[in-house]
Motif scaffolding. Structure first.
Motif, short mmCIF file in Angstrom:
data_model
loop_
_atom_site.label_atom_id
_atom_site.label_comp_id
_atom_site.label_asym_id
_atom_site.label_seq_id
_atom_site.Cartn_x
_atom_site.Cartn_y
_atom_site.Cartn_z
N GLN A 14 0.83 -1.20 0.00
CA GLN A 14 0.00 0.00 0.00
C GLN A 14 0.87 1.26 0.00
O GLN A 14 1.97 1.28 0.55
N GLY A 16 0.60 5.63 0.63
CA GLY A 16 -0.29 6.59 1.25
C GLY A 16 0.37 7.92 1.56
O GLY A 16 1.61 8.05 1.52
N LEU A 33 -2.06 9.83 -5.66
CA LEU A 33 -1.70 8.43 -5.51
C LEU A 33 -2.25 7.62 -6.66
O LEU A 33 -3.32 7.93 -7.19
N ARG A 34 -1.54 6.57 -7.01
CA ARG A 34 -2.01 5.63 -8.01
C ARG A 34 -1.58 4.23 -7.60
O ARG A 34 -0.39 3.96 -7.40
N ALA A 35 -2.54 3.33 -7.48
CA ALA A 35 -2.26 1.97 -7.03
C ALA A 35 -1.23 1.30 -7.93
O ALA A 35 -1.32 1.37 -9.16
N SER A 166 -4.82 9.67 2.72
CA SER A 166 -5.20 8.87 1.55
C SER A 166 -4.29 7.65 1.44
O SER A 166 -3.08 7.76 1.64
N VAL A 168 -3.82 3.96 -1.09
CA VAL A 168 -4.22 3.05 -2.17
C VAL A 168 -3.58 1.69 -1.94
O VAL A 168 -2.50 1.58 -1.35
N THR A 172 -8.26 0.05 -7.96
CA THR A 172 -8.05 1.26 -8.74
C THR A 172 -8.51 2.52 -8.01
O THR A 172 -8.20 3.63 -8.44
N TRP A 173 -9.27 2.36 -6.91
CA TRP A 173 -9.73 3.51 -6.15
C TRP A 173 -9.07 3.50 -4.77
O TRP A 173 -8.61 2.47 -4.28
N PRO A 174 -9.00 4.67 -4.11
CA PRO A 174 -8.40 4.71 -2.78
C PRO A 174 -9.20 3.88 -1.79
O PRO A 174 -10.44 3.90 -1.79
N ASP A 177 -9.68 7.64 1.97
CA ASP A 177 -9.62 8.99 1.40
C ASP A 177 -10.42 9.91 2.30
O ASP A 177 -11.60 10.17 2.08
#
Length: 224
Positions: A14, A16, A33-35, A166, A168, A172-174, A177
């Protein structure tokens, strides 16, 4: 105007960010952020575009320092920017321009970077890194501890009014958040309350999204 911690969990992968500022709604402009790619805090005289651009460069295969440098060069005015980056492998990059405000500092630690400007003391940043490295638990909790350590060490020279957290993971979504867009005092304390309320529900929201047949009851009228 801002101090932040960007971090990665070695166990889960993860990524953050926890951040606080004297400005309104810091969570809307500064954390990106991007996973599976990375996390970027773009702050000081903030250019929000730096976050997505650096993440794009990381996704294209650039190492964190080169991804950051390319985005800074593309946009100009880098002397006004402060940036902290952690990629999906835990590699870091940091930058504080010559026109960063007041007492400013950025420091990389193990799987983390802390950065701040208009600080009460530059030691705030080292306190955040140490707190992150020494803490246990999930990434969101460790980021909160680091942000609180920064506040305890003096935080920003003025009063902070907003804060955000935040995170991830594999989706694809947090998965976290949370934002306090404005508080007259102690937005970090208000953010902690939000996190403590959200933490026990986090997995339920993921279950509801991924397999509604396994979702717990919603606790609303008509939920039989």
């Amino acid at each position: 105007m801002t101090f932040s911690i960007v971090g990665r969990c070695t166990e889960t992968g993860q990524l953050g960010i926890a951040i606080s500022s004297s400005s309104i709604a810091v969570g809307a402009r500064c954390p990106w952020l991007r996973a599976g790619v990375g996390a970027v805090a773009s702050q000081n005289i903030t250019l929000p575009a730096l976050g997505p651009q650096i993440l794009d460069e990381l996704a294209a295969g650039l190492v964190a320092p080169k991804a950051m440098d390319r985005a800074l060069a593309r946009n100009g005015y880098s002397q006004y920017r402060q940036v902290a980056v952690v990629d999906a492998h835990g590699n870091t990059a940091l930058f504080s321009g010559s026109h960063a405000l007041g007492n400013h500092h950025a420091l990389a630690g193990e799987q983390c970077v802390a950065a701040g400007n208009l600080l009460a003391d530059v030691g705030v940043i080292a306190a955040m890194v140490a707190a992150f490295e020494c803490s246990e638990g999930c990434l969101a909790a460790r980021l909160m501890k680091a942000l609180q350590a920064g506040q305890a060490a003096g935080g920003e020279a003025g009063t902070v009014h907003s804060a955000a957290l935040s995170v991830v993971g594999d989706l694809t979504w947090p998965i976290v958040d949370l934002r306090v867009d404005w508080a007259e005092k102690n937005p970090i304390g208000e953010l902690e309350k939000l996190w403590l309320a959200y933490q026990p529900q986090l997995q339920d929201y993921l279950t509801r999204a991924l397999d509604p047949t396994l979702a717990p009851r919603y606790g609303v009228p008509g939920d039989e």
